[in-house]
Design a protein around this motif. Structure first.
Motif, PDB file in Angstrom:
ATOM      1  N   ARG A 101       0.830  -1.195   0.000  1.00 35.29           N
ATOM      2  CA  ARG A 101       0.000   0.000   0.000  1.00 35.29           C
ATOM      3  C   ARG A 101       0.874   1.259   0.000  1.00 35.29           C
ATOM      4  NH1 ARG A 101      -4.260   1.011   4.638  1.00 35.29           N
ATOM      5  NH2 ARG A 101      -3.727  -1.133   4.931  1.00 35.29           N
ATOM      6  N   ASP A 102       1.995   1.224   0.728  1.00 31.96           N
ATOM      7  CA  ASP A 102       2.903   2.379   0.765  1.00 31.96           C
ATOM      8  C   ASP A 102       3.519   2.649  -0.607  1.00 31.96           C
ATOM      9  OD1 ASP A 102       2.404   2.805   3.449  1.00 31.96           O
ATOM     10  OD2 ASP A 102       4.118   1.586   4.098  1.00 31.96           O
ATOM     11  N   GLU A 103       3.891   1.590  -1.328  1.00 34.83           N
ATOM     12  CA  GLU A 103       4.454   1.762  -2.666  1.00 34.83           C
ATOM     13  C   GLU A 103       3.412   2.352  -3.618  1.00 34.83           C
ATOM     14  OE1 GLU A 103       7.819  -1.718  -3.159  1.00 34.83           O
ATOM     15  OE2 GLU A 103       5.705  -2.301  -3.270  1.00 34.83           O
ATOM     16  N   MET A 104       2.190   1.865  -3.529  1.00 36.26           N
ATOM     17  CA  MET A 104       1.142   2.391  -4.401  1.00 36.26           C
ATOM     18  C   MET A 104       0.825   3.844  -4.057  1.00 36.26           C
ATOM     19  SD  MET A 104      -1.266  -0.955  -4.824  1.00 36.26           S
ATOM     20  CE  MET A 104      -2.392  -0.229  -5.978  1.00 36.26           C
ATOM     21  N   ARG A 105       0.798   4.151  -2.775  1.00 36.34           N
ATOM     22  CA  ARG A 105       0.544   5.526  -2.329  1.00 36.34           C
ATOM     23  C   ARG A 105       1.646   6.463  -2.836  1.00 36.34           C
ATOM     24  NH1 ARG A 105       0.119   5.157   3.448  1.00 36.34           N
ATOM     25  NH2 ARG A 105      -1.919   4.282   3.049  1.00 36.34           N
ATOM     26  N   ALA A 106       2.897   6.044  -2.710  1.00 33.20           N
ATOM     27  CA  ALA A 106       4.023   6.873  -3.165  1.00 33.20           C
ATOM     28  C   ALA A 106       3.974   7.080  -4.679  1.00 33.20           C
ATOM     29  CB  ALA A 106       5.349   6.223  -2.763  1.00 33.20           C
ATOM     30  N   PHE A 107       3.635   6.033  -5.415  1.00 33.94           N
ATOM     31  CA  PHE A 107       3.551   6.135  -6.875  1.00 33.94           C
ATOM     32  C   PHE A 107       2.455   7.121  -7.277  1.00 33.94           C
ATOM     33  CE2 PHE A 107       1.814   4.680 -10.974  1.00 33.94           C
ATOM     34  CZ  PHE A 107       2.953   4.794 -11.751  1.00 33.94           C
ATOM     35  N   HIS A 108       1.288   6.994  -6.655  1.00 31.46           N
ATOM     36  CA  HIS A 108       0.180   7.894  -6.988  1.00 31.46           C
ATOM     37  C   HIS A 108       0.503   9.336  -6.596  1.00 31.46           C
ATOM     38  CE1 HIS A 108      -2.697   5.064  -8.554  1.00 31.46           C
ATOM     39  NE2 HIS A 108      -2.403   4.237  -7.571  1.00 31.46           N
ATOM     40  N   LYS A 109       1.188   9.509  -5.491  1.00 29.09           N
ATOM     41  CA  LYS A 109       1.579  10.861  -5.061  1.00 29.09           C
ATOM     42  C   LYS A 109       2.547  11.475  -6.068  1.00 29.09           C
ATOM     43  CE  LYS A 109       3.322  13.331  -1.042  1.00 29.09           C
ATOM     44  NZ  LYS A 109       3.838  13.196   0.327  1.00 29.09           N
ATOM     45  N   ALA A 110       3.494  10.680  -6.544  1.00 34.48           N
ATOM     46  CA  ALA A 110       4.455  11.174  -7.539  1.00 34.48           C
ATOM     47  C   ALA A 110       3.754  11.502  -8.852  1.00 34.48           C
ATOM     48  CB  ALA A 110       5.554  10.127  -7.767  1.00 34.48           C
ATOM     49  N   ARG A 111       2.828  10.648  -9.281  1.00 30.91           N
ATOM     50  CA  ARG A 111       2.088  10.912 -10.517  1.00 30.91           C
ATOM     51  C   ARG A 111       1.242  12.172 -10.401  1.00 30.91           C
ATOM     52  NH1 ARG A 111       1.859   6.410 -14.229  1.00 30.91           N
ATOM     53  NH2 ARG A 111       0.491   7.746 -15.446  1.00 30.91           N
ATOM     54  N   ARG A 112       0.628  12.375  -9.237  1.00 27.32           N
ATOM     55  CA  ARG A 112      -0.172  13.574  -9.009  1.00 27.32           C
ATOM     56  C   ARG A 112       0.710  14.817  -9.094  1.00 27.32           C
ATOM     57  NH1 ARG A 112      -1.720  12.939  -3.879  1.00 27.32           N
ATOM     58  NH2 ARG A 112      -3.013  11.186  -4.476  1.00 27.32           N
ATOM     59  N   ALA A 113       1.901  14.740  -8.508  1.00 27.61           N
ATOM     60  CA  ALA A 113       2.832  15.867  -8.554  1.00 27.61           C
ATOM     61  C   ALA A 113       3.263  16.145  -9.999  1.00 27.61           C
ATOM     62  CB  ALA A 113       4.057  15.579  -7.692  1.00 27.61           C
ATOM     63  N   GLU A 114       3.485  15.085 -10.784  1.00 28.33           N
ATOM     64  CA  GLU A 114       3.841  15.268 -12.199  1.00 28.33           C
ATOM     65  C   GLU A 114       2.721  15.952 -12.956  1.00 28.33           C
ATOM     66  OE1 GLU A 114       4.775  11.460 -13.873  1.00 28.33           O
ATOM     67  OE2 GLU A 114       6.450  11.137 -12.515  1.00 28.33           O
ATOM     68  N   ARG A 115       1.492  15.534 -12.711  1.00 28.05           N
ATOM     69  CA  ARG A 115       0.352  16.161 -13.401  1.00 28.05           C
ATOM     70  C   ARG A 115       0.200  17.624 -13.010  1.00 28.05           C
ATOM     71  NH1 ARG A 115      -2.115  11.177 -12.204  1.00 28.05           N
ATOM     72  NH2 ARG A 115      -3.261  12.114 -10.473  1.00 28.05           N
ATOM     73  N   GLN A 116       0.389  17.919 -11.726  1.00 24.51           N
ATOM     74  CA  GLN A 116       0.301  19.318 -11.277  1.00 24.51           C
ATOM     75  C   GLN A 116       1.387  20.161 -11.917  1.00 24.51           C
ATOM     76  OE1 GLN A 116      -2.051  20.812  -9.524  1.00 24.51           O
ATOM     77  NE2 GLN A 116      -3.185  18.904  -9.347  1.00 24.51           N
ATOM     78  N   ALA A 117       2.587  19.615 -12.014  1.00 19.22           N
ATOM     79  CA  ALA A 117       3.699  20.342 -12.639  1.00 19.22           C
ATOM     80  C   ALA A 117       3.422  20.577 -14.116  1.00 19.22           C
ATOM     81  CB  ALA A 117       5.009  19.571 -12.463  1.00 19.22           C
TER      82      ALA A 117
END
Length: 174
Positions: free
Chosen positions: A154-170
């Motif tokens: 769950r931590d790996e999936m959470r980190a991946f989604h957080k990184a993807r969200r940051a990429e989309r925001q950027a």
């Protein structure tokens, strides 16, 4: 002269079509349409599985609809009458989606996803457990599996989604 008018009219018409297609949709409109479409498909699947047409699924009918539903039949059958109604099915979906917490829709979904696919109960999803259930997740398996152990926590999936969200925001700000 006629050709010039014809080409001008075509150019204007195509410009209007392009403008309409690129206009941003109203927030929530597409989501509601998608939700309604999903509900219609779910109702159709339920009706197709309900062989005797009584509006409820018994164990045999549930087996025909989904192996996962059949294996969790007793959990979904809240009133323990031996049949699953549409209301019981909706309640289970809501429970999986929200996992008893208000305001954390995404986390409830992820928790339900993990719980539903974690066949061995170790708190992680292996490639074998994932199978072909979620092609996008399978496609990004190696990128999500940050420690390389062959399982998604769950931590790996959470980190991946957080990184993807940051990429989309950027990407939006650039």
């Amino acid at each position: 002269m006629r050709k010039t008018l014809l080409f001008t009219a075509l150019a204007l018409a195509s410009g209007l079509v392009m403008a309409q297609q690129s206009a941003p949709a109203k927030p929530g409109v597409d989501r509601e349409a998608a939700r309604a479409e999903w509900r219609a498909k779910a109702d159709a699947r339920f009706a197709a599985a309900d062989k005797d047409g009584d509006g409820q699924l018994d164990r045999v009918e549930a087996q025909g609809l989904s192996e996962r539903l059949a294996s969790n039949f007793d959990r979904v059958d809240a009133n323990a009458d031996g049949e699953i109604s549409r209301d019981e099915m909706a309640a289970m979906h809501a429970k999986m989606r929200h996992h008893g917490r208000r305001g954390s829709h995404g986390m409830g979904y992820m928790r339900g996803l993990m719980k539903g696919m974690d066949d061995d109960g170790n708190g992680a999803i292996s490639r074998a457990e994932l199978g072909d259930k979620m092609p996008k997740l399978a496609e990004n398996f190696a990128a999500i599996d940050s420690n390389g152990d062959g399982e998604l926590s769950r931590d790996e999936m959470r980190a991946f989604h957080k990184a993807r969200r940051a990429e989309r925001q950027a990407a939006k700000t650039n």
